[in-house]
Motif scaffolding. Structure first.
Motif, PDB file in Angstrom:
ATOM      1  N   HIS A 157      -7.127  -4.162  -6.341  1.00 23.15           N
ATOM      2  CA  HIS A 157      -6.729  -2.743  -6.363  1.00 23.15           C
ATOM      3  C   HIS A 157      -7.685  -1.952  -7.242  1.00 23.15           C
ATOM      4  O   HIS A 157      -8.081  -0.834  -6.884  1.00 23.15           O
ATOM      5  CB  HIS A 157      -5.298  -2.620  -6.880  1.00 23.15           C
ATOM      6  CG  HIS A 157      -4.745  -1.231  -6.787  1.00 23.15           C
ATOM      7  ND1 HIS A 157      -4.541  -0.580  -5.589  1.00 23.15           N
ATOM      8  CD2 HIS A 157      -4.355  -0.344  -7.751  1.00 23.15           C
ATOM      9  CE1 HIS A 157      -4.040   0.630  -5.800  1.00 23.15           C
ATOM     10  NE2 HIS A 157      -3.927   0.794  -7.118  1.00 23.15           N
ATOM     11  N   VAL A 161      -9.798   1.129  -5.601  1.00 24.82           N
ATOM     12  CA  VAL A 161      -9.620   2.498  -6.103  1.00 24.82           C
ATOM     13  C   VAL A 161     -10.902   2.989  -6.767  1.00 24.82           C
ATOM     14  O   VAL A 161     -11.306   4.151  -6.599  1.00 24.82           O
ATOM     15  CB  VAL A 161      -8.436   2.560  -7.081  1.00 24.82           C
ATOM     16  CG1 VAL A 161      -8.327   3.948  -7.698  1.00 24.82           C
ATOM     17  CG2 VAL A 161      -7.138   2.211  -6.367  1.00 24.82           C
ATOM     18  N   PRO A 235      -5.934   6.824  -2.495  1.00 17.96           N
ATOM     19  CA  PRO A 235      -6.120   5.410  -2.832  1.00 17.96           C
ATOM     20  C   PRO A 235      -4.908   4.778  -3.516  1.00 17.96           C
ATOM     21  O   PRO A 235      -4.796   3.546  -3.560  1.00 17.96           O
ATOM     22  CB  PRO A 235      -7.321   5.433  -3.791  1.00 17.96           C
ATOM     23  CG  PRO A 235      -7.996   6.745  -3.543  1.00 17.96           C
ATOM     24  CD  PRO A 235      -6.907   7.679  -3.175  1.00 17.96           C
ATOM     25  N   ILE A 238      -0.591   3.277  -1.132  1.00 18.75           N
ATOM     26  CA  ILE A 238       0.052   2.015  -0.748  1.00 18.75           C
ATOM     27  C   ILE A 238       0.899   1.484  -1.898  1.00 18.75           C
ATOM     28  O   ILE A 238       2.049   1.061  -1.691  1.00 18.75           O
ATOM     29  CB  ILE A 238      -1.001   0.979  -0.310  1.00 18.75           C
ATOM     30  CG1 ILE A 238      -1.699   1.443   0.968  1.00 18.75           C
ATOM     31  CG2 ILE A 238      -0.350  -0.389  -0.108  1.00 18.75           C
ATOM     32  CD1 ILE A 238      -0.774   1.615   2.154  1.00 18.75           C
ATOM     33  N   TYR A 239       0.344   1.502  -3.100  1.00 19.43           N
ATOM     34  CA  TYR A 239       1.122   1.078  -4.267  1.00 19.43           C
ATOM     35  C   TYR A 239       2.352   1.971  -4.447  1.00 19.43           C
ATOM     36  O   TYR A 239       3.449   1.494  -4.759  1.00 19.43           O
ATOM     37  CB  TYR A 239       0.246   1.133  -5.520  1.00 19.43           C
ATOM     38  CG  TYR A 239      -0.381  -0.190  -5.913  1.00 19.43           C
ATOM     39  CD1 TYR A 239      -0.827  -1.090  -4.952  1.00 19.43           C
ATOM     40  CD2 TYR A 239      -0.553  -0.531  -7.253  1.00 19.43           C
ATOM     41  CE1 TYR A 239      -1.417  -2.291  -5.306  1.00 19.43           C
ATOM     42  CE2 TYR A 239      -1.129  -1.735  -7.628  1.00 19.43           C
ATOM     43  CZ  TYR A 239      -1.558  -2.616  -6.652  1.00 19.43           C
ATOM     44  OH  TYR A 239      -2.126  -3.810  -7.012  1.00 19.43           O
ATOM     45  N   THR A 284      -5.111  -4.548  -0.035  1.00 14.28           N
ATOM     46  CA  THR A 284      -6.389  -3.903  -0.345  1.00 14.28           C
ATOM     47  C   THR A 284      -6.974  -3.216   0.884  1.00 14.28           C
ATOM     48  O   THR A 284      -7.494  -2.090   0.797  1.00 14.28           O
ATOM     49  CB  THR A 284      -7.381  -4.942  -0.898  1.00 14.28           C
ATOM     50  OG1 THR A 284      -6.802  -5.579  -2.037  1.00 14.28           O
ATOM     51  CG2 THR A 284      -8.682  -4.277  -1.303  1.00 14.28           C
ATOM     52  N   THR A 287      -5.248  -0.096   1.398  1.00  9.98           N
ATOM     53  CA  THR A 287      -5.708   0.886   0.414  1.00  9.98           C
ATOM     54  C   THR A 287      -7.038   1.496   0.838  1.00  9.98           C
ATOM     55  O   THR A 287      -7.257   2.709   0.692  1.00  9.98           O
ATOM     56  CB  THR A 287      -5.838   0.228  -0.968  1.00  9.98           C
ATOM     57  OG1 THR A 287      -4.551  -0.224  -1.394  1.00  9.98           O
ATOM     58  CG2 THR A 287      -6.396   1.201  -1.997  1.00  9.98           C
ATOM     59  N   SER A 291      -7.583   5.398   1.601  1.00  9.71           N
ATOM     60  CA  SER A 291      -8.644   6.066   0.835  1.00  9.71           C
ATOM     61  C   SER A 291      -9.594   6.804   1.777  1.00  9.71           C
ATOM     62  O   SER A 291      -9.990   7.955   1.516  1.00  9.71           O
ATOM     63  CB  SER A 291      -9.424   5.042   0.009  1.00  9.71           C
ATOM     64  OG  SER A 291      -8.588   4.378  -0.914  1.00  9.71           O
ATOM     65  N   SER A 314       0.879   4.356   5.833  1.00 11.81           N
ATOM     66  CA  SER A 314       1.820   3.803   4.850  1.00 11.81           C
ATOM     67  C   SER A 314       3.064   3.260   5.543  1.00 11.81           C
ATOM     68  O   SER A 314       3.591   2.203   5.167  1.00 11.81           O
ATOM     69  CB  SER A 314       2.207   4.873   3.828  1.00 11.81           C
ATOM     70  OG  SER A 314       1.063   5.333   3.129  1.00 11.81           O
TER      71      SER A 314
END
Length: 669
Positions: A157, A161, A235, A238-239, A284, A287, A291, A314
């Motif tokens: 991550h 990012v 970025p 997702i988290y 990842t 992400t 991004s 998402s």
């Protein structure tokens, strides 16, 4: 990029790669070990806290940029440097000794507020950004901590990012964002070999706080300097959706949302059979996708399109576990284990034998002694000594405290001489009190003193009165050793249980003593302050329940409890180490109807759960609020109880609660 910027990036990479050689021995000496439990994604103890390495890498790299790099963006980079160092220090303390939730959350909010204030001043932004930035900073710091549950996910991550920040920098005029993103990516990329090798290590809280805090402060700095919000948050999406969707799902399901769990999307993906690295790569890749979609926001009028595309991506990520055929894994709570001589054999106890009641002058002890005498038992009233114990003690430290309580043990052993059954009804019943040495002494150390004294006095059975509060907000109370205390009172009671079980497990020469822990629920009785308060509440406009009001409640009667304890103490057959006081048949609505003069107001359950969640969120900052919120939660939503042993042997009791709540005299047996 300038030569100095490349030096900073290479320095961050090398420091992060080499530092674990020095950090690991230090952490091993301090025994900073992550021990797996049923909610963990790993199965063996692993050294944690090696996130100190990427911390040194990030601080070293950004420090070089601040000291020797180009002039543009130095103010922002200095604030990133100081903020990353401060939040990492909180993580270090959490790894080494633990930090209270309220202190942790408050510190994160303060760091975020100071960082946003400095960034607003540097960029000439409005001051209303400060509270938003503080919440965003603390929020994403904890999101990164929640998501750090499998190998490689956090390091990847950081790389993803960081590279996204590089792309945004190239497409905008925010020049400092490029070297900052590469320092971040290099520092966490260097940790990957350490996390993935055979003798792997974990980042720990220092690493996850560094990751979340550094990303958050960079995003705040860039947005205040004019970067599109959608592009900078893309970025992180997702988290964010994994954490927020998991939290919302648990709240709507009525779960204890503060409790550790294994229901994140990435955890459910590992439950489908995918390896840690496979899942980390999936997260990842997702992400990288969001991004890239976020870069659409850099075009004129592209923010809405970017937002919709990120939302769709998402949603697809959230659906992955179901597409993989995931089903919620079953979990059976652990049961208490005792040496073979404990709680596994029938005992010859006379129903009218000699009993000793420790704390016989108290609310429960007095009623129990009266009940036993009415049954023809010979009862000895024993005064409990006043004991004190550090409120931060562990079960092992309680055992150590027992060695310094020999005088109290010997004195009590003399008082217990000749007793067949010893009941510990003593303790401090102060659900709303703050942590103190007297609370821990009465509820954690005293039970062990009673057990040791009963052992010396050759008693046959010890019944310790604990509280169902030790299991906290779980959906159903049961008779497992699993506890989840939520307040100083419940923590002291849970510590008492842990110390008793640890003593029984360690002392193998107990051959004649039977220990039974009885978890009492919310006991009501005439003259008790909590009962008077419940009556006043039931007769006020605040009397309300979560619709439809048919949830079982933990409210019980003093009469029911003492009858149950008397039966447990005299039971001639096998009794488990932990038993729960049986449910007396009351629901959230019937309790308030019995205590009041009219039916309670029915409130939509979703509204009740939302308000309770908000209350506990406030309680993170103001812990004393938790006790009040818990009482409201029980009034609205109740709690199920599984008194399996009593049901199995036919000891489910009569219900006396309605009479007690109405103020009528309790019936005699």
């Amino acid at each position: 990029m300038t030569f100095i910027e490349w030096v900073a990036i290479v320095a961050a990479l090398c420091i992060s790669l080499v530092a674990p050689y020095a950090i690991k021995p230090f952490l091993q000496r301090l025994r900073v070990i992550d021990v797996p439990n049923h909610r963990s994604s790993h199965t063996s103890p692993v050294l944690r806290g090696v996130g100190l390495a990427p911390m040194l890498g990030v601080l070293g790299g950004v420090g070089i940029l601040v000291g020797l790099g180009p002039e543009g963006g130095k103010q922002q980079l200095l604030i990133v440097l100081l903020t990353s160092g401060a939040v990492s220090f909180v993580g270090v303390l959490e790894d080494l000794k633990g930090v209270r939730i309220a202190v942790r959350a408050g510190t994160q909010l303060l760091i975020g507020a100071f960082a946003t204030s400095a960034l607003a001043a540097a960029s000439g932004s409005d001051w209303w950004w400060v509270p938003i930035g503080a919440i965003a900073f603390a929020g994403y710091t904890n999101v990164a901590n929640f998501m750090d549950g499998i190998n490689a996910i956090s390091s990847l991550h950081g790389v993803a990012v960081g590279l996204a920040f590089v792309a945004i920098s190239v497409m905008t005029d925010i020049r400092w964002l490029l070297p900052a993103g590469l320092v971040l990516a290099a520092s966490f990329a260097a940790f990957l070999p350490w996390n993935l090798m055979r003798n792997r290590v974990f980042l720990g809280d220092v690493g996850s706080y560094l990751l979340g805090g550094t990303i958050a402060v960079i995003v705040i700095a860039a947005v205040l300097q004019g970067a599109p919000l959608v592009a900078m948050v893309a970025p992180l999406s997702i988290y964010l959706v994994d954490t927020c969707a998991t939290l919302l799902r648990r709240i709507l399901r009525g779960d204890d949302w503060q409790r550790a769990h294994r229901s994140h999307v990435y955890q459910r993906l590992t439950d489908t059979g995918l390896s840690h690295l496979s899942v980390a790569l999936i997260v990842t890749c997702a992400t990288f996708v969001t991004s890239a979609l976020g870069l659409l926001a850099l075009a004129e009028s592209g923010s809405l399109l970017a937002f919709l595309a990120i939302a769709a991506s998402s949603a697809a990520y959230l659906a992955l576990p179901r597409l993989r055929g995931w089903g919620a894994p079953s979990f059976t709570p652990p049961t208490a284990t005792f040496p073979s001589a404990i709680s596994t054999r029938p005992l010859a106890i006379s129903a009218r034998g000699r009993w000793a009641v420790v704390g016989a002058s108290g609310f429960i002890g007095k009623a129990l002694a009266k009940e036993l005498r009415a049954q023809g038992c010979d009862v000895v009233d024993v005064i409990a000594p006043r004991l004190f114990l550090d409120s931060a003690a562990t079960a092992d430290e309680v055992l150590e405290g027992l060695e310094f309580s020999s005088e109290a043990v010997n004195s009590m052993a003399t008082a217990l001489a000749g007793a067949d059954v010893v009941v510990n009804a003593a303790g401090l019943a102060l659900p709303g009190s703050a942590a103190s040495a007297s609370l821990s002494g009465a509820n954690a150390l005293l039970p062990l003193v009673v057990l040791r004294a009963a052992e010396q006095a050759h008693a046959t059975r010890v019944v310790h009165l604990s509280s169902a509060a030790v299991q906290g907000r779980r959906q159903m109370l049961d008779e497992s050793v699993d506890t989840s205390p939520f307040s100083p009172y419940s923590q002291s009671k849970a510590l008492g249980e842990s110390a008793l079980l640890a003593y029984v497990a360690k002392v193998a020469d107990i051959q004649t003593l039977d220990l039974v822990i009885v978890r009492a629920t919310s006991v009501q009785g005439l003259g008790r302050a909590t009962t008077r308060q419940l009556r006043r509440l039931a007769r006020s406009p605040l009397a309300s329940v979560a619709r439809p009001g048919d949830a079982p409640t933990v409210v019980s009667s003093l009469r029911g409890l003492v009858e149950f304890v008397a039966r447990v103490g005299a039971y001639p057959g096998t009794v488990p180490g932990i038993v729960l006081q049986p449910w007396e048949g009351m629901t959230t609505s019937s309790v308030l109807e019995s205590a009041g003069t009219r039916p309670p107001v029915a409130v939509p359950a979703a509204v009740c759960r939302s308000l309770v969640t908000l209350g506990y969120a406030i309680g993170h900052v103001l812990p004393p609020v938790n006790g009040l919120v818990r009482r409201v939660e029980l009034m609205w939503l109740g709690q199920e109880q599984d008194a399996q042993w009593a049901r199995t042997v036919g000891l489910e009791q009569n219900s006396y609660v309605a009479d007690v709540l109405a103020g009528a005299p309790e019936r005699s047996s």
